[in-house]
Design a protein around this motif. Structure first.
Motif, PDB file in Angstrom:
ATOM      1  N   ALA A 266      20.701   3.781 -32.397  1.00 29.04           N
ATOM      2  CA  ALA A 266      19.258   4.148 -32.186  1.00 29.04           C
ATOM      3  C   ALA A 266      18.285   3.101 -31.858  1.00 29.04           C
ATOM      4  O   ALA A 266      17.287   3.400 -31.432  1.00 29.04           O
ATOM      5  CB  ALA A 266      19.052   5.229 -33.480  1.00 29.04           C
ATOM      6  N   ALA A 267      18.617   1.973 -32.533  1.00 24.09           N
ATOM      7  CA  ALA A 267      17.680   0.844 -32.675  1.00 24.09           C
ATOM      8  C   ALA A 267      17.474   0.386 -31.011  1.00 24.09           C
ATOM      9  O   ALA A 267      16.532  -0.227 -30.844  1.00 24.09           O
ATOM     10  CB  ALA A 267      18.141  -0.151 -33.502  1.00 24.09           C
ATOM     11  N   LYS A 268      18.452   0.748 -30.295  1.00 23.33           N
ATOM     12  CA  LYS A 268      18.090   0.196 -28.987  1.00 23.33           C
ATOM     13  C   LYS A 268      17.230   0.913 -28.138  1.00 23.33           C
ATOM     14  O   LYS A 268      16.928   2.108 -28.018  1.00 23.33           O
ATOM     15  CB  LYS A 268      19.477   0.257 -28.302  1.00 23.33           C
ATOM     16  CG  LYS A 268      20.844  -0.553 -28.621  1.00 23.33           C
ATOM     17  CD  LYS A 268      22.047  -0.786 -27.718  1.00 23.33           C
ATOM     18  CE  LYS A 268      22.371   0.532 -27.014  1.00 23.33           C
ATOM     19  NZ  LYS A 268      23.706   0.214 -26.421  1.00 23.33           N
ATOM     20  N   PRO A 269      16.259   0.186 -27.285  1.00 17.48           N
ATOM     21  CA  PRO A 269      15.258   0.753 -26.397  1.00 17.48           C
ATOM     22  C   PRO A 269      15.992   1.736 -25.529  1.00 17.48           C
ATOM     23  O   PRO A 269      16.942   1.453 -24.855  1.00 17.48           O
ATOM     24  CB  PRO A 269      14.492  -0.189 -25.829  1.00 17.48           C
ATOM     25  CG  PRO A 269      15.476  -1.347 -25.990  1.00 17.48           C
ATOM     26  CD  PRO A 269      16.316  -1.358 -27.135  1.00 17.48           C
ATOM     27  N   GLY A 270      15.647   3.016 -25.471  1.00 15.51           N
ATOM     28  CA  GLY A 270      16.125   3.939 -24.160  1.00 15.51           C
ATOM     29  C   GLY A 270      16.990   4.836 -24.911  1.00 15.51           C
ATOM     30  O   GLY A 270      17.588   5.835 -24.209  1.00 15.51           O
ATOM     31  N   THR A 271      17.352   4.711 -26.233  1.00 10.10           N
ATOM     32  CA  THR A 271      18.441   5.591 -26.939  1.00 10.10           C
ATOM     33  C   THR A 271      17.781   6.871 -27.149  1.00 10.10           C
ATOM     34  O   THR A 271      16.459   6.760 -27.440  1.00 10.10           O
ATOM     35  CB  THR A 271      19.055   5.001 -28.022  1.00 10.10           C
ATOM     36  OG1 THR A 271      19.795   3.821 -27.732  1.00 10.10           O
ATOM     37  CG2 THR A 271      19.833   6.029 -28.765  1.00 10.10           C
ATOM     38  N   GLU A 272      18.169   7.978 -26.971  1.00  2.58           N
ATOM     39  CA  GLU A 272      17.626   9.328 -27.523  1.00  2.58           C
ATOM     40  C   GLU A 272      18.641  10.025 -28.314  1.00  2.58           C
ATOM     41  O   GLU A 272      19.552  10.030 -28.239  1.00  2.58           O
ATOM     42  CB  GLU A 272      17.277  10.223 -26.226  1.00  2.58           C
ATOM     43  CG  GLU A 272      16.488   9.435 -24.950  1.00  2.58           C
ATOM     44  CD  GLU A 272      16.339  10.234 -23.823  1.00  2.58           C
ATOM     45  OE1 GLU A 272      16.557  11.423 -23.897  1.00  2.58           O
ATOM     46  OE2 GLU A 272      16.130   9.725 -22.694  1.00  2.58           O
ATOM     47  N   PRO A 284      13.768  16.935 -29.237  1.00  4.56           N
ATOM     48  CA  PRO A 284      14.070  15.384 -29.547  1.00  4.56           C
ATOM     49  C   PRO A 284      13.874  15.039 -31.155  1.00  4.56           C
ATOM     50  O   PRO A 284      13.069  15.711 -31.795  1.00  4.56           O
ATOM     51  CB  PRO A 284      12.737  14.875 -28.751  1.00  4.56           C
ATOM     52  CG  PRO A 284      11.788  16.015 -28.868  1.00  4.56           C
ATOM     53  CD  PRO A 284      12.728  17.213 -28.686  1.00  4.56           C
ATOM     54  N   VAL A 285      14.633  14.183 -31.328  1.00  5.74           N
ATOM     55  CA  VAL A 285      14.769  13.487 -32.781  1.00  5.74           C
ATOM     56  C   VAL A 285      13.931  12.038 -32.609  1.00  5.74           C
ATOM     57  O   VAL A 285      14.474  11.350 -31.700  1.00  5.74           O
ATOM     58  CB  VAL A 285      16.066  13.301 -33.304  1.00  5.74           C
ATOM     59  CG1 VAL A 285      16.150  12.430 -34.649  1.00  5.74           C
ATOM     60  CG2 VAL A 285      16.724  14.760 -33.418  1.00  5.74           C
ATOM     61  N   GLY A 286      12.783  11.815 -33.342  1.00  6.85           N
ATOM     62  CA  GLY A 286      12.162  10.716 -33.150  1.00  6.85           C
ATOM     63  C   GLY A 286      12.198   9.561 -34.134  1.00  6.85           C
ATOM     64  O   GLY A 286      12.351   8.437 -33.892  1.00  6.85           O
ATOM     65  N   THR A 287      12.652   9.967 -35.286  1.00  6.02           N
ATOM     66  CA  THR A 287      12.758   9.268 -36.607  1.00  6.02           C
ATOM     67  C   THR A 287      14.116   9.400 -37.443  1.00  6.02           C
ATOM     68  O   THR A 287      14.512  10.591 -37.580  1.00  6.02           O
ATOM     69  CB  THR A 287      11.429   9.100 -37.290  1.00  6.02           C
ATOM     70  OG1 THR A 287      10.402   9.017 -36.790  1.00  6.02           O
ATOM     71  CG2 THR A 287      11.608   8.286 -38.644  1.00  6.02           C
ATOM     72  N   LEU A 288      14.936   8.507 -37.609  1.00  5.95           N
ATOM     73  CA  LEU A 288      16.044   8.596 -38.775  1.00  5.95           C
ATOM     74  C   LEU A 288      15.734   7.814 -39.896  1.00  5.95           C
ATOM     75  O   LEU A 288      15.107   6.736 -39.944  1.00  5.95           O
ATOM     76  CB  LEU A 288      17.187   8.040 -38.106  1.00  5.95           C
ATOM     77  CG  LEU A 288      17.673   8.595 -36.728  1.00  5.95           C
ATOM     78  CD1 LEU A 288      18.943   7.695 -36.227  1.00  5.95           C
ATOM     79  CD2 LEU A 288      18.144   9.989 -36.842  1.00  5.95           C
ATOM     80  N   ILE A 289      15.569   8.630 -41.104  1.00 11.54           N
ATOM     81  CA  ILE A 289      15.557   7.908 -42.319  1.00 11.54           C
ATOM     82  C   ILE A 289      16.668   7.920 -43.003  1.00 11.54           C
ATOM     83  O   ILE A 289      17.612   8.673 -43.166  1.00 11.54           O
ATOM     84  CB  ILE A 289      14.451   8.987 -43.034  1.00 11.54           C
ATOM     85  CG1 ILE A 289      13.177   9.490 -42.384  1.00 11.54           C
ATOM     86  CG2 ILE A 289      14.142   8.449 -44.429  1.00 11.54           C
ATOM     87  CD1 ILE A 289      12.577  10.855 -42.636  1.00 11.54           C
ATOM     88  N   VAL A 297      14.009   6.255 -33.391  1.00 17.91           N
ATOM     89  CA  VAL A 297      15.031   6.518 -32.357  1.00 17.91           C
ATOM     90  C   VAL A 297      14.413   5.961 -30.864  1.00 17.91           C
ATOM     91  O   VAL A 297      13.519   6.806 -30.370  1.00 17.91           O
ATOM     92  CB  VAL A 297      15.707   7.819 -32.106  1.00 17.91           C
ATOM     93  CG1 VAL A 297      16.706   7.757 -30.904  1.00 17.91           C
ATOM     94  CG2 VAL A 297      16.302   8.233 -33.599  1.00 17.91           C
ATOM     95  N   GLY A 298      14.892   5.110 -30.223  1.00 13.08           N
ATOM     96  CA  GLY A 298      14.176   4.515 -28.916  1.00 13.08           C
ATOM     97  C   GLY A 298      12.819   4.219 -29.292  1.00 13.08           C
ATOM     98  O   GLY A 298      12.548   3.591 -30.129  1.00 13.08           O
ATOM     99  N   SER A 299      12.104   4.907 -28.529  1.00  9.16           N
ATOM    100  CA  SER A 299      10.616   4.735 -28.481  1.00  9.16           C
ATOM    101  C   SER A 299       9.919   5.605 -29.674  1.00  9.16           C
ATOM    102  O   SER A 299       8.747   5.669 -29.977  1.00  9.16           O
ATOM    103  CB  SER A 299       9.887   5.076 -27.409  1.00  9.16           C
ATOM    104  OG  SER A 299       9.967   6.348 -27.059  1.00  9.16           O
ATOM    105  N   GLY A 300      10.993   6.557 -30.267  1.00 12.80           N
ATOM    106  CA  GLY A 300      10.137   7.641 -31.041  1.00 12.80           C
ATOM    107  C   GLY A 300       9.798   8.800 -30.397  1.00 12.80           C
ATOM    108  O   GLY A 300       9.322   9.760 -31.083  1.00 12.80           O
ATOM    109  N   GLU A 301       9.550   8.810 -28.995  1.00 14.60           N
ATOM    110  CA  GLU A 301       9.021   9.924 -28.320  1.00 14.60           C
ATOM    111  C   GLU A 301      10.168  10.857 -27.687  1.00 14.60           C
ATOM    112  O   GLU A 301      11.134   9.979 -27.767  1.00 14.60           O
ATOM    113  CB  GLU A 301       8.069   9.478 -27.188  1.00 14.60           C
ATOM    114  CG  GLU A 301       6.794   8.583 -27.857  1.00 14.60           C
ATOM    115  CD  GLU A 301       6.069   9.784 -28.726  1.00 14.60           C
ATOM    116  OE1 GLU A 301       5.838  10.866 -28.647  1.00 14.60           O
ATOM    117  OE2 GLU A 301       5.500   8.946 -29.864  1.00 14.60           O
ATOM    118  N   MET A 302       9.855  11.811 -27.058  1.00 16.33           N
ATOM    119  CA  MET A 302      10.833  12.558 -26.449  1.00 16.33           C
ATOM    120  C   MET A 302      11.391  11.885 -25.176  1.00 16.33           C
ATOM    121  O   MET A 302      10.499  11.278 -24.199  1.00 16.33           O
ATOM    122  CB  MET A 302      10.300  13.731 -25.792  1.00 16.33           C
ATOM    123  CG  MET A 302      11.387  14.479 -24.725  1.00 16.33           C
ATOM    124  SD  MET A 302      11.643  16.288 -24.988  1.00 16.33           S
ATOM    125  CE  MET A 302      10.480  17.139 -24.646  1.00 16.33           C
TER     126      MET A 302
END
Ligand SMILES: *Cc1c(COP(=O)(O)O)cnc(C)c1O
Length: 332
Positions: A266-272, A284-289, A297-302
Motif C-alpha cells: 500500500a505504501a508504494k505509489p500507484g497502489t490502489e 476506493p480505500v484511501g487510508t489504512l489505520i 494507500v497510494g495517493s490516498g485518492e481514488m
C-alpha cells in the motif's frame, strides 16, 4: 434523498414453507409481517438474505444483474443454516414477478431497484435452540435506491484488525443476520477509536473482508484478493470485478494477503485498494489505520484502475456496454 434501504415498495412476494412444502407465492403488504413472538428466527437467528439490483436501460427495459448467483447463494445459506430447502425456480419467479409489478418504479441510473430476498424460520418454538425450524417464510422486498456516490466516492478509512474476526469462521460464507450482529461491536469501536469508516477483519494477520464488503488490492496490472474459502462471504461483485479485470488483461491473483504484505504494497505509489459489494459497487480505500498509525494507500485518492473497473461494471449494468458474460436478465 432518503437513506439507503429505508424506502420500500408497498407489496412484496411471499411464500410459506409448512408441512414439508412451499405454498404458492403471493403478493402481500410489505408494511408488516405477522409471526409468533416465539418464532425461531427471533430467538435463534434462523435467517439469511440476499441483495441484488435491477437496472433501467435507455430503451425502458428492466434488467436484473446476476440473479442466478444470488439465488444460488440464498439456497446455500439456507442449507448451511438448516432452514427449509429453497426452491430456486420459485424464488426466481418471485423476484421476476415483484420486479415486473414495480417496473415503473425502478429509478434510472445511477439509481436502481435494490432487491432483498429474505428467508426466516418462523416455527413458534423456544425449545428449538438446537433444532431447525420446521416452518419458514421466504419473501422478496424491493427498495428503490439512488446514487450511492452522490457527493463523490470519498476514499474510505479502514482500521486493520489483526486479530479481529467478523463472525465464527464456519459462518463466513453465509449471508446471515447473526454475522452482522457479531461484527457491529468492533465496527462501532473502530469508528469511535480511530474515526474509521469500516474495519478490515484480518484474523491471524490474514486480510479477509469488512463488515459487508469484500476487499481487493490493485498493484499495477495485478488485482489481488483472498481466495475463496468458507470463512468469508463470496461476493457476486467480487467475482464480477475479477472477471472484468481479466477481460482488461489484468493478472488476477486469488490468494492470501497478510497484513504485512498489504502495508508494504500500500505504501508504494500507484497502489490502489477498494471494497466491493452490490450496494457500493467498488469503493476506493484511501487510508489504512494500523497500530495507531495512518498510512495512505497510494495517493490516498481514488485510483485510475478502481475507477475503470467500477465504470466497466456499471456500463454493463446500465446497458451502456455489451453484456458479454450474459449477466443480465431482462424482466419486461
Ligand atoms: C453481501 C456481502 C458482500 C458483498 O457481496 P455482493 O454479492 O458483492 O453484494 C461481502 N461481504 C459481506 C459480509 C456481505 O454481506
Amino acid at each position: 434523498m432518503a437513506a439507503f434501504g429505508t424506502v420500500f415498495m408497498p407489496e412484496m412476494a411471499l411464500a410459506k414453507f409448512e408441512n414439508g412444502a412451499w405454498s404458492k407465492a403471493e403478493f402481500v403488504s410489505a408494511s408488516s409481517l405477522q409471526m409468533h413472538p416465539g418464532a425461531h428466527v427471533l430467538h435463534y437467528s434462523s435467517t439469511c438474505f440476499e441483495g441484488l439490483k435491477a437496472f433501467k436501460h435507455d430503451d425502458g427495459s428492466i434488467n436484473i444483474f446476476r440473479m442466478d448467483q444470488n439465488i444460488k447463494r440464498m439456497a446455500q445459506s439456507s442449507r448451511l443454516l438448516n432452514l427449509p430447502k429453497v426452491d430456486g425456480k420459485q424464488l426466481e419467479s418471485m423476484i421476476l414477478d415483484v420486479v415486473k409489478k414495480y417496473a415503473d418504479e425502478v429509478p434510472a441510473p445511477p439509481g436502481s431497484m435494490y432487491i432483498r430476498p429474505t428467508h426466516i424460520g418462523i416455527e413458534p418454538s423456544i425449545g428449538k435452540a438446537a433444532a431447525p425450524s420446521a416452518t419458514s417464510l421466504l419473501y422478496v422486498l424491493l427498495s428503490p435506491v439512488g446514487d450511492y456516490f452522490a457527493g463523490g466516492a470519498k476514499p474510505l478509512r479502514l482500521l486493520l484488525a489483526d486479530n479481529g474476526m467478523r463472525c465464527a469462521p464456519h459462518m463466513g460464507m453465509i449471508k446471515s443476520g447473526g454475522n452482522y450482529a457479531s461484527a457491529l461491536g468492533p465496527i462501532l469501536e473502530a469508528r469511535e477509536s480511530a474515526n474509521a469508516d469500516q474495519i478490515l477483519f484480518c484474523p491471524g494477520g490474514d486480510v479477509q473482508e469488512t463488515g459487508a464488503a469484500n476487499f481487493v488490492l490493485i498493484d499495477g496490472n495485478e488485482i489481488i484478493t483472498k481466495q475463496l474459502d468458507s470463512t468469508f462471504l463470496h461476493g457476486v461483485t467480487r467475482s464480477s470485478i475479477l472477471t472484468l479485470a481479466s477481460d482488461l488483461g489484468m493478472t488476477v491473483s486469488e490468494r492470501e494477503i497478510s497484513v504485512d504484505e498489504l502495508l508494504e504494497r500500500a505504501a508504494k505509489p500507484g497502489t490502489e485498494a477498494a471494497l466491493s459489494g452490490t450496494a457500493a459497487v467498488l469503493t476506493p480505500v484511501g487510508t489504512l489505520i494500523h497500530e495507531g498509525k495512518e498510512r495512505l494507500v497510494g495517493s490516498g485518492e481514488m485510483g485510475a484502475t478502481t475507477a475503470k473497473l467500477r465504470s466497466a461494471l456499471n456500463k454493463i449494468q446500465w446497458g451502456q456496454a455489451e453484456d458479454t458474460h450474459a449477466w443480465l436478465t431482462k424482466v419486461n
